[in-house]
Design an enzyme around this catalytic site. Structure first.
Site, PDB file in Angstrom:
ATOM      1  N   GLY A  17     -31.373-119.928 -65.407  1.00 30.33           N
ATOM      2  CA  GLY A  17     -31.382-119.958 -63.788  1.00 30.33           C
ATOM      3  C   GLY A  17     -30.652-118.887 -63.255  1.00 30.33           C
ATOM      4  O   GLY A  17     -31.086-118.246 -62.382  1.00 30.33           O
ATOM      5  N   ARG A  92     -32.236-130.277 -77.096  1.00 26.48           N
ATOM      6  CA  ARG A  92     -32.255-131.316 -78.225  1.00 26.48           C
ATOM      7  C   ARG A  92     -30.944-130.912 -78.889  1.00 26.48           C
ATOM      8  O   ARG A  92     -30.442-129.939 -79.320  1.00 26.48           O
ATOM      9  CB  ARG A  92     -33.375-130.825 -79.085  1.00 26.48           C
ATOM     10  CG  ARG A  92     -33.743-131.663 -80.207  1.00 26.48           C
ATOM     11  CD  ARG A  92     -34.909-131.418 -80.996  1.00 26.48           C
ATOM     12  NE  ARG A  92     -35.327-132.357 -81.808  1.00 26.48           N
ATOM     13  CZ  ARG A  92     -36.787-132.301 -81.949  1.00 26.48           C
ATOM     14  NH1 ARG A  92     -37.666-131.362 -81.194  1.00 26.48           N
ATOM     15  NH2 ARG A  92     -37.427-133.697 -82.380  1.00 26.48           N
ATOM     16  N   ASP A 159     -44.532-116.295 -74.151  1.00 23.62           N
ATOM     17  CA  ASP A 159     -45.333-116.295 -75.365  1.00 23.62           C
ATOM     18  C   ASP A 159     -46.412-115.182 -75.301  1.00 23.62           C
ATOM     19  O   ASP A 159     -46.572-114.437 -76.338  1.00 23.62           O
ATOM     20  CB  ASP A 159     -46.142-117.458 -75.965  1.00 23.62           C
ATOM     21  CG  ASP A 159     -45.099-118.923 -75.896  1.00 23.62           C
ATOM     22  OD1 ASP A 159     -44.248-118.667 -76.593  1.00 23.62           O
ATOM     23  OD2 ASP A 159     -45.073-119.568 -74.686  1.00 23.62           O
ATOM     24  N   HIS A 187     -46.207-124.905 -75.771  1.00 21.76           N
ATOM     25  CA  HIS A 187     -45.436-123.798 -76.040  1.00 21.76           C
ATOM     26  C   HIS A 187     -44.425-124.195 -77.071  1.00 21.76           C
ATOM     27  O   HIS A 187     -43.284-124.823 -76.957  1.00 21.76           O
ATOM     28  CB  HIS A 187     -44.487-123.749 -74.521  1.00 21.76           C
ATOM     29  CG  HIS A 187     -43.180-123.030 -74.881  1.00 21.76           C
ATOM     30  ND1 HIS A 187     -43.172-121.604 -75.102  1.00 21.76           N
ATOM     31  CD2 HIS A 187     -41.632-123.420 -74.848  1.00 21.76           C
ATOM     32  CE1 HIS A 187     -42.024-121.174 -75.271  1.00 21.76           C
ATOM     33  NE2 HIS A 187     -41.136-122.329 -75.013  1.00 21.76           N
TER      34      HIS A 187
HETATM   35  P1  NAI Z   1     -28.857-123.894 -70.242  1.00 15.18           P
HETATM   36  O1  NAI Z   1     -28.474-125.102 -71.128  1.00 15.18           O
HETATM   37  O2  NAI Z   1     -27.966-122.841 -70.266  1.00 15.18           O
HETATM   38  O3  NAI Z   1     -28.931-124.360 -68.760  1.00 15.18           O
HETATM   39  C1  NAI Z   1     -29.761-125.453 -68.481  1.00 15.18           C
HETATM   40  C2  NAI Z   1     -28.992-125.995 -67.000  1.00 15.18           C
HETATM   41  O4  NAI Z   1     -29.832-127.089 -66.460  1.00 15.18           O
HETATM   42  C3  NAI Z   1     -27.410-126.541 -67.224  1.00 15.18           C
HETATM   43  O5  NAI Z   1     -26.908-125.682 -66.175  1.00 15.18           O
HETATM   44  C4  NAI Z   1     -27.811-127.938 -66.751  1.00 15.18           C
HETATM   45  O6  NAI Z   1     -26.409-128.554 -66.213  1.00 15.18           O
HETATM   46  C5  NAI Z   1     -29.086-127.902 -65.912  1.00 15.18           C
HETATM   47  N1  NAI Z   1     -29.676-129.456 -65.777  1.00 15.18           N
HETATM   48  C6  NAI Z   1     -29.596-130.367 -66.862  1.00 15.18           C
HETATM   49  N2  NAI Z   1     -30.347-131.321 -66.235  1.00 15.18           N
HETATM   50  C7  NAI Z   1     -30.829-131.042 -64.849  1.00 15.18           C
HETATM   51  C8  NAI Z   1     -31.261-131.779 -63.862  1.00 15.18           C
HETATM   52  N3  NAI Z   1     -31.526-133.211 -63.813  1.00 15.18           N
HETATM   53  N4  NAI Z   1     -31.148-131.237 -62.751  1.00 15.18           N
HETATM   54  C9  NAI Z   1     -30.790-129.922 -62.382  1.00 15.18           C
HETATM   55  N5  NAI Z   1     -30.292-129.186 -63.312  1.00 15.18           N
HETATM   56  C10 NAI Z   1     -30.186-129.895 -64.677  1.00 15.18           C
HETATM   57  O7  NAI Z   1     -30.119-123.615 -70.892  1.00 15.18           O
HETATM   58  P2  NAI Z   1     -31.196-122.315 -70.592  1.00 15.18           P
HETATM   59  O8  NAI Z   1     -31.016-121.455 -71.742  1.00 15.18           O
HETATM   60  O9  NAI Z   1     -31.211-121.918 -69.118  1.00 15.18           O
HETATM   61  O10 NAI Z   1     -32.645-122.725 -70.932  1.00 15.18           O
HETATM   62  C11 NAI Z   1     -33.073-123.789 -69.995  1.00 15.18           C
HETATM   63  C12 NAI Z   1     -34.570-124.422 -70.527  1.00 15.18           C
HETATM   64  O11 NAI Z   1     -35.199-123.747 -70.644  1.00 15.18           O
HETATM   65  C13 NAI Z   1     -34.031-125.057 -72.170  1.00 15.18           C
HETATM   66  O12 NAI Z   1     -35.038-126.601 -72.033  1.00 15.18           O
HETATM   67  C14 NAI Z   1     -34.659-124.224 -72.884  1.00 15.18           C
HETATM   68  O13 NAI Z   1     -35.428-124.929 -74.010  1.00 15.18           O
HETATM   69  C15 NAI Z   1     -35.731-123.833 -72.125  1.00 15.18           C
HETATM   70  N6  NAI Z   1     -36.600-122.492 -72.528  1.00 15.18           N
HETATM   71  C16 NAI Z   1     -38.225-122.535 -72.552  1.00 15.18           C
HETATM   72  C17 NAI Z   1     -38.773-121.361 -72.606  1.00 15.18           C
HETATM   73  C18 NAI Z   1     -40.165-121.253 -72.371  1.00 15.18           C
HETATM   74  O14 NAI Z   1     -40.735-120.156 -72.585  1.00 15.18           O
HETATM   75  N7  NAI Z   1     -40.780-122.037 -72.006  1.00 15.18           N
HETATM   76  C19 NAI Z   1     -38.131-119.898 -73.048  1.00 15.18           C
HETATM   77  C20 NAI Z   1     -36.568-120.285 -73.211  1.00 15.18           C
HETATM   78  C21 NAI Z   1     -35.961-121.560 -72.921  1.00 15.18           C
END
Ligand code: NAI
Length: 327
Positions: A17, A92, A159, A187
């Site tokens: 974010g 997870r 990807d 994904h």
């Molecule tokens: P992060 O843990 O740094 O940030 C996630 C944020 O989401 C946290 O600040 C948390 O408080 C917030 N959050 C949780 N529940 C929420 C809700 N109900 N409403 C609003 N905010 C909420 O994680 P990061 O590194 O930013 O990754 C985020 C997601 O992206 C993960 O699920 C990760 O697996 C996924 N991801 C997906 C990729 C893709 O290619 N599709 C690639 C890399 C990561």
């Protein structure tokens, strides 16, 4: 005012974010002629951190940023939104079964889908980044019956971009010279990065790299790149994920011409993928709409690879149905 587009970012205080918000404020989605309003959604525990992100956005004095607001309620965060970048998810944790993970995410993406249904702008477009992205997008879409299902998509672009990077490096070419590459399926590690149609400077990629490199090196490298980044960088893919999410939205809105990109979109039954599953396909975008590239020849190898990934998507859909998260 109507000339300002609202972009809602969930998980805005998280790593992806944080990396996304600044480029979105700089015009990465709509370009240099459209002013944007950023709505940052976080959970209450991270509301203060989100306020800090908002302060830094203000401090960056982006000419295109008309305002930035923070929220802990999806109903207000999605008010008037034209773009939803759904990044926040439940990660997870150790010992967590996949069913628990899907259920925990259902608690997030169900209410966000409903909030989008009730409050977003008519031109709302959603990309889900938070994992498991394809199935989280399905949950959100099912909670937004008044929004066309095709407005809910999942991020496969990271990807896709990883594949372009690997191929460009291997062949000593520029990413811009690579055409008709696509990543099919989920994904996840089961994804299918497909070189069968790919051209590099007009030459078939499979004349430039060996079949063996394609199957034994390229596919597993792209599919497992996330894990490799964690190992080498000591942290997950963040800036590349943010960059790809912005690419996805920019291309969907502004068009790709003939160029293929990969998006996780609800299947219309193309290529035997069950209707409604949110699956990675090659698409082109025109006038704010994507079209799955039709009529591609699929080899037995390609069909097998796609089947494996689609079966995983089907199992995920069954799991969230069993958990009562979708009907
Ligand atoms: P992060 O843990 O740094 O940030 C996630 C944020 O989401 C946290 O600040 C948390 O408080 C917030 N959050 C949780 N529940 C929420 C809700 N109900 N409403 C609003 N905010 C909420 O994680 P990061 O590194 O930013 O990754 C985020 C997601 O992206 C993960 O699920 C990760 O697996 C996924 N991801 C997906 C990729 C893709 O290619 N599709 C690639 C890399 C990561």
């Amino acid at each position: 005012t109507s000339d300002v587009k609202t972009i809602t970012i969930t998980g805005a205080a998280g790593q992806i974010g944080y990396a996304t918000a600044f480029r979105a404020a700089a015009g990465a989605i709509y370009g240099a002629n459209t002013r944007v309003r950023l709505n940052l959604l976080e959970i209450p525990e991270a509301a203060q951190a989100a306020a800090g992100v908002a302060m830094e956005l203000t401090d960056s004095a982006f000419p295109l940023l008309s305002e930035v607001n923070t929220f802990d309620d999806p109903n207000t965060a999605f008010e008037g939104a034209s773009v939803g970048l759904l990044i926040g998810a439940r990660p997870r944790t150790k010992g967590m079964e996949r069913a628990d993970l899907l259920a925990a995410n259902g608690q997030i993406f169900g209410p966000q889908g409903a909030a989008i249904n009730d409050h977003a702008a008519d031109d709302i477009r959603v990309v889900v980044v938070g994992n498991p992205a394809n199935t989280n997008a399905l949950i959100a879409a099912k909670h937004a019956p008044d929004v066309p299902a095709e407005r809910f998509t999942a991020l496969m672009r990271l990807d896709h971009n990883r594949g372009l990077g690997q191929l460009a490096t291997k062949t000593g070419s520029a990413v811009n010279d690579i055409e008709k590459f696509a990543v099919w399926g989920n994904h996840s590690a089961s994804q299918f990065p497909d070189l069968a149609h790919t051209l590099i400077g007009g030459t078939p990629a499979l004349e430039l790299v060996s079949e063996d490199w394609y199957r034994e090196t390229f596919i597993p490298t792209v599919a497992n790149r996330g894990a490799e980044i964690i190992q080498i960088r000591g942290g997950s893919s963040v800036a590349s994920a943010a960059s790809s999410a912005l690419d996805h939205m920019r291309d969907w809105i502004n068009g790709t011409g003939e160029r293929w990109v990969s998006m996780g979109v609800p299947s219309d039954g193309s290529y035997g993928v069950p209707e409604g599953l949110i699956c990675g396909f090659p698409v082109t975008c025109t006038n704010g709409e994507y079209t799955i590239v039709p009529d591609l020849d699929m080899s037995p190898f390609a069909c097998d690879r796609l089947d494996v990934s689609v079966n995983e998507l089907r199992e995920e859909r069954e799991a969230v149905r069993d958990a009562g998260l979708i009907s």
